[in-house]
Design an enzyme around this catalytic site. Structure first.
Site, PDB file in Angstrom:
ATOM      1  CD  GLU A 179     -30.963  14.440   8.153  1.00  0.00           C
ATOM      2  OE1 GLU A 179     -31.844  13.652   7.758  1.00  0.00           O
ATOM      3  OE2 GLU A 179     -31.181  15.592   8.559  1.00  0.00           O
ATOM      4  N   GLY A 203     -18.669   5.330  25.007  1.00  0.00           N
ATOM      5  CA  GLY A 203     -19.228   5.671  26.312  1.00  0.00           C
ATOM      6  C   GLY A 203     -20.646   5.143  26.395  1.00  0.00           C
ATOM      7  CB  ALA A 257     -26.805  12.857  11.584  1.00  0.00           C
ATOM      8  CB  SER A 279     -22.597  13.326  21.223  1.00  0.00           C
ATOM      9  OG  SER A 279     -22.960  12.050  20.744  1.00  0.00           O
ATOM     10  CB  ALA A 314     -27.356   5.751  27.406  1.00  0.00           C
ATOM     11  CB  SER A 367     -21.455   8.721  28.755  1.00  0.00           C
ATOM     12  OG  SER A 367     -21.191   8.755  27.356  1.00  0.00           O
ATOM     13  CG  HIS A 380     -28.985  16.560  19.132  1.00  0.00           C
ATOM     14  ND1 HIS A 380     -28.726  15.217  19.083  1.00  0.00           N
ATOM     15  CD2 HIS A 380     -29.374  16.807  20.407  1.00  0.00           C
ATOM     16  CE1 HIS A 380     -28.954  14.688  20.266  1.00  0.00           C
ATOM     17  NE2 HIS A 380     -29.352  15.607  21.081  1.00  0.00           N
ATOM     18  NE  ARG A 438     -24.549  19.272  14.246  1.00  0.00           N
ATOM     19  CZ  ARG A 438     -25.603  18.486  14.348  1.00  0.00           C
ATOM     20  NH1 ARG A 438     -25.787  17.750  15.409  1.00  0.00           N
ATOM     21  NH2 ARG A 438     -26.498  18.425  13.401  1.00  0.00           N
TER      22      ARG A 438
END
Lengths: 176, 176, 176
Positions: free
Chosen positions: C65, C11, C36, C18, C13, C15, C52, C56
């Site tokens: 990460e 998708g 991530a 995520s 930016a 959109s 973020h 979650r």
């Protein structure tokens, strides 16, 4: 898929639209003509065209290079090749726009002429085009002009075609 | 299509999204109001707006020009016009963002206010917006900021609408 | 939805891609790992990642990460977490491209290695990526190079996945 259909395949850069169009063409009975609108202006482009030509292989009987007179080339090819793939409309629009200082209205007239002659072509014609209007407004005025032109041309062609696909990640969404 | 629905039409530049929205509106019983968010700041824009107005013809009873107070205008129009087309959300967001040095969060609050008042509007409301996030990341920080803002606003509006279409090449894909 | 599937979510930016991927993951039985690929290089990015992570909430047992060694991290995580979300492929490609002056061909080899090891991962893997090819051709050569790379990588990944979605305005279109 019946023969003689006019098909438009749109999508973004590196979306797999040409490969999808090519596979569709290769499932139809040939002989097949590949009508390339790219102009070979430097070595990089030459190598790219040669690589694409090699990838197409034996399924394609002829490659026609025609940057401008798409209409004439289609009418000539249609009596010999039941399947013609045009790759791509966006480059053809660019070529006309950049030559002879054509303005967008003149270019759109050529799109209208192409559309008028499509029903007379007995071949299945698969045209590849680019969707370029889904980013932010470009700062460059020529880019904005081209974006408008490509959008209008795609709308006209889609209205004239039997089937239209939008390709993303190599996968088609049927729009019509 | 039932009356009173809230509909979002998104798409790229010159994708035919406004024409699609207009045709949808003209199939519903009127009277119809066209709510234009464009500001006429120069002759070029003036001519463009006049051309669009002529194209809409007799099917539209009124053109309301409202660059900022979309919410108020919708509430006033809903008692008179069963069909209201808003063209477009992206220009409205731009107008608010550029006026009074508003920041994106304040603009999104106005989107939230619009969404809150939508269920109270008895008209069918067809809102046109732009998808601007499918290109490469813009180098200009303001363009990146606007891209984020438009994307968030579209998500919020789509969640609040009954029906959402994505238009490409003049052809709609139903998202919801 | 059966477990162990490989899913690609693309998708633009903002959109909502995520959020859509995350909701899909949270409907599957955990424990869940969020992988991530973003690198925290400044405070702004640090705050964004922390926000973020807070969003979650409890549904996610671990945040891994990993800006580079996606393949290794997936193989390690798959024995512990039946659901792994990778956010996002485009940043991972950027990280590899910018490190060690990698060229696009080398980056695509790493995509091939990832694809080769996917069937061996017993977890459901939901990968988020960006569609960046639907705007006008960027003037910046690096942007053009990245656009090509992302497009090729998305095609390869989509071919290797069981299911592919294109998200616009927070709403999914199933491509596969």
């Amino acid at each position: 898929m019946e023969q003689g259909k006019k098909i438009l395949v749109t999508g973004g850069a590196r979306s797999g639209k040409s490969a999808f169009a090519q596979q569709m063409a290769e499932r139809l009975p040939g002989p097949r003509a590949y009508l390339a609108t790219a102009q070979i202006l430097d070595d990089e482009m030459g190598e790219r065209v040669a690589r694409h030509q090699a990838q197409r292989g034996q399924a394609w009987q002829v490659t026609i290079e025609e940057p401008y007179a798409l209409n004439t080339s289609l009418r000539q090819a249609t009596s010999h090749y039941p399947v013609i793939m045009v790759d791509c409309i966006t480059l053809w629009l660019t070529n006309i726009l950049l030559s002879n200082q054509e303005n967008p209205d003149t270019v759109l007239q050529k799109v209208d002429q192409l559309i008028t002659s499509l029903p007379g072509c007995i071949s299945t014609i698969i045209m590849v085009t680019n969707e370029v209007g889904l980013g932010i407004v470009p700062e460059n005025p020529l880019a904005r002009q081209f974006r408008d032109l490509a959008g209008f041309a795609n709308q006209k062609l889609a209205a004239a075609c039997d089937t239209v696909y939008l390709v993303s990640c190599g996968l088609p969404l049927k729009l019509k």
